[in-house]
Write a protein that holds these residues in place. Structure first.
Motif, PDB file in Angstrom:
ATOM      1  N   LEU A 195      37.185 -13.016   8.365  1.00 18.07           N
ATOM      2  CA  LEU A 195      38.063 -13.786   9.243  1.00 18.07           C
ATOM      3  C   LEU A 195      37.226 -14.671  10.158  1.00 18.07           C
ATOM      4  O   LEU A 195      36.350 -14.194  10.865  1.00 18.07           O
ATOM      5  N   ASN A 196      37.501 -15.993  10.110  1.00 23.81           N
ATOM      6  CA  ASN A 196      36.735 -16.950  10.903  1.00 23.81           C
ATOM      7  C   ASN A 196      37.468 -17.407  12.157  1.00 23.81           C
ATOM      8  O   ASN A 196      36.964 -18.251  12.880  1.00 23.81           O
ATOM      9  N   GLY A 197      38.641 -16.913  12.382  1.00 20.27           N
ATOM     10  CA  GLY A 197      39.464 -17.336  13.511  1.00 20.27           C
ATOM     11  C   GLY A 197      40.926 -17.133  13.137  1.00 20.27           C
ATOM     12  O   GLY A 197      41.247 -16.345  12.268  1.00 20.27           O
ATOM     13  N   SER A 198      41.777 -17.852  13.799  1.00 22.30           N
ATOM     14  CA  SER A 198      43.209 -17.759  13.497  1.00 22.30           C
ATOM     15  C   SER A 198      43.468 -18.376  12.126  1.00 22.30           C
ATOM     16  O   SER A 198      43.189 -19.564  11.916  1.00 22.30           O
ATOM     17  N   GLU A 199      43.976 -17.575  11.202  1.00 25.45           N
ATOM     18  CA  GLU A 199      44.198 -18.053   9.842  1.00 25.45           C
ATOM     19  C   GLU A 199      45.601 -17.679   9.378  1.00 25.45           C
ATOM     20  O   GLU A 199      46.173 -16.680   9.829  1.00 25.45           O
ATOM     21  N   THR A 200      46.130 -18.495   8.454  1.00 20.61           N
ATOM     22  CA  THR A 200      47.437 -18.241   7.849  1.00 20.61           C
ATOM     23  C   THR A 200      47.266 -18.228   6.340  1.00 20.61           C
ATOM     24  O   THR A 200      46.747 -19.186   5.756  1.00 20.61           O
ATOM     25  N   LEU A 201      47.673 -17.128   5.719  1.00 21.49           N
ATOM     26  CA  LEU A 201      47.602 -16.993   4.266  1.00 21.49           C
ATOM     27  C   LEU A 201      49.020 -16.831   3.706  1.00 21.49           C
ATOM     28  O   LEU A 201      49.853 -16.128   4.295  1.00 21.49           O
ATOM     29  N   VAL A 202      49.260 -17.475   2.580  1.00 19.01           N
ATOM     30  CA  VAL A 202      50.563 -17.390   1.917  1.00 19.01           C
ATOM     31  C   VAL A 202      50.361 -16.780   0.531  1.00 19.01           C
ATOM     32  O   VAL A 202      49.541 -17.265  -0.253  1.00 19.01           O
ATOM     33  N   ALA A 203      51.118 -15.705   0.257  1.00 11.65           N
ATOM     34  CA  ALA A 203      51.131 -15.115  -1.079  1.00 11.65           C
ATOM     35  C   ALA A 203      52.217 -15.827  -1.875  1.00 11.65           C
ATOM     36  O   ALA A 203      53.384 -15.845  -1.474  1.00 11.65           O
ATOM     37  N   ASN A 204      51.831 -16.446  -2.973  1.00  9.88           N
ATOM     38  CA  ASN A 204      52.770 -17.200  -3.798  1.00  9.88           C
ATOM     39  C   ASN A 204      53.194 -16.371  -5.004  1.00  9.88           C
ATOM     40  O   ASN A 204      52.349 -15.768  -5.682  1.00  9.88           O
ATOM     41  N   PHE A 205      54.501 -16.363  -5.252  1.00  5.76           N
ATOM     42  CA  PHE A 205      55.079 -15.602  -6.350  1.00  5.76           C
ATOM     43  C   PHE A 205      55.856 -16.542  -7.261  1.00  5.76           C
ATOM     44  O   PHE A 205      56.409 -17.548  -6.807  1.00  5.76           O
ATOM     45  N   LEU A 206      55.900 -16.208  -8.543  1.00  2.00           N
ATOM     46  CA  LEU A 206      56.654 -16.994  -9.522  1.00  2.00           C
ATOM     47  C   LEU A 206      57.722 -16.112 -10.161  1.00  2.00           C
ATOM     48  O   LEU A 206      57.446 -14.954 -10.505  1.00  2.00           O
ATOM     49  N   PRO A 207      58.930 -16.652 -10.349  1.00  2.00           N
ATOM     50  CA  PRO A 207      59.965 -15.868 -11.019  1.00  2.00           C
ATOM     51  C   PRO A 207      59.664 -15.769 -12.507  1.00  2.00           C
ATOM     52  O   PRO A 207      59.049 -16.661 -13.084  1.00  2.00           O
ATOM     53  N   PHE A 208      60.072 -14.670 -13.117  1.00  3.51           N
ATOM     54  CA  PHE A 208      59.984 -14.601 -14.567  1.00  3.51           C
ATOM     55  C   PHE A 208      61.318 -14.147 -15.122  1.00  3.51           C
ATOM     56  O   PHE A 208      62.117 -13.509 -14.448  1.00  3.51           O
ATOM     57  N   TYR A 209      61.560 -14.549 -16.369  1.00  2.26           N
ATOM     58  CA  TYR A 209      62.860 -14.344 -17.004  1.00  2.26           C
ATOM     59  C   TYR A 209      62.684 -13.709 -18.373  1.00  2.26           C
ATOM     60  O   TYR A 209      61.635 -13.809 -18.998  1.00  2.26           O
ATOM     61  N   SER A 210      63.760 -13.113 -18.831  1.00  2.00           N
ATOM     62  CA  SER A 210      63.781 -12.439 -20.123  1.00  2.00           C
ATOM     63  C   SER A 210      64.364 -13.359 -21.189  1.00  2.00           C
ATOM     64  O   SER A 210      65.420 -13.963 -20.981  1.00  2.00           O
ATOM     65  N   LEU A 211      63.667 -13.461 -22.319  1.00  4.64           N
ATOM     66  CA  LEU A 211      64.154 -14.185 -23.492  1.00  4.64           C
ATOM     67  C   LEU A 211      64.397 -13.135 -24.570  1.00  4.64           C
ATOM     68  O   LEU A 211      63.448 -12.558 -25.105  1.00  4.64           O
ATOM     69  N   THR A 212      65.672 -12.859 -24.835  1.00  7.71           N
ATOM     70  CA  THR A 212      66.052 -11.842 -25.818  1.00  7.71           C
ATOM     71  C   THR A 212      66.446 -12.538 -27.113  1.00  7.71           C
ATOM     72  O   THR A 212      67.273 -13.453 -27.096  1.00  7.71           O
TER      73      THR A 212
END
Length: 168
Positions: A57-74
């Motif tokens: 940590l170098n100071g005040s930091e903001t981290l964002v966890a990015n998520f992707l939706p996934f779908y079912s192909l039946t």
């Protein structure tokens, strides 16, 4: 250290809080159902592709966890014994994949139904929602039984071209 999830429904994050500059910290991201973890970003720049990310940590930091939706192909075959279908599974939203129909002996592929259309045995599919695609097959060759019921006078006899001629 501020941590967040994008989209918020995509998962949960931990590890945010107040820490001394120069300390080593670990943030963690856990995807919710129907999402996968993509990466951590800081200021829009990818910082890590690992859901558990350790850094200084170098100071005040903001981290964002990015998520992707996934779908079912039946995918399925109709009738089940008419052939095989490949390409089913789980896909990240926006993915393009191919679904392929292969007829068994004595059958031919006649088209797609459900969320797929067309008569080409190779079908390109963009997966943006859960999909159900059926490959339809029809029996070819073999014997066909025809029952003729006459009403009144007359006779039916086959000809050599495979048609039936009606004689009165």
């Amino acid at each position: 250290l501020t941590v967040s999830a994008s989209p918020a429904a995509g998962g949960t994050v931990s590890g945010g809080g107040s820490y001394a500059a120069g300390s080593t910290n670990t943030v963690a991201a856990t995807a919710n159902r129907n999402y996968i973890f993509a990466n951590w970003t800081q200021g829009g720049i990818v910082a890590s592709a690992s859901p558990d990310y350790s850094f200084t940590l170098n100071g005040s930091e903001t981290l964002v966890a990015n998520f992707l939706p996934f779908y079912s192909l039946t995918v399925s075959a109709s009738p089940a014994g008419g052939g095989t279908v490949s390409g089913g599974g789980s896909y990240v939203g926006g993915s393009t994949t191919n679904v392929t129909a292969t007829a068994n002996n004595g059958f031919e592929f006649i088209g797609w139904s459900g969320d797929g259309t067309g008569t080409n045995s190779l079908l390109a599919v963009m997966v943006n929602t859960n999909l159900n695609i059926t490959a339809n097959f029809a029996a070819i060759g073999g014997n066909v039984t025809l029952t003729v019921i006459t009403n009144g006078q007359g006779a039916v006899s086959p000809n050599l071209n495979g048609r039936a001629d009606l004689k009165q």
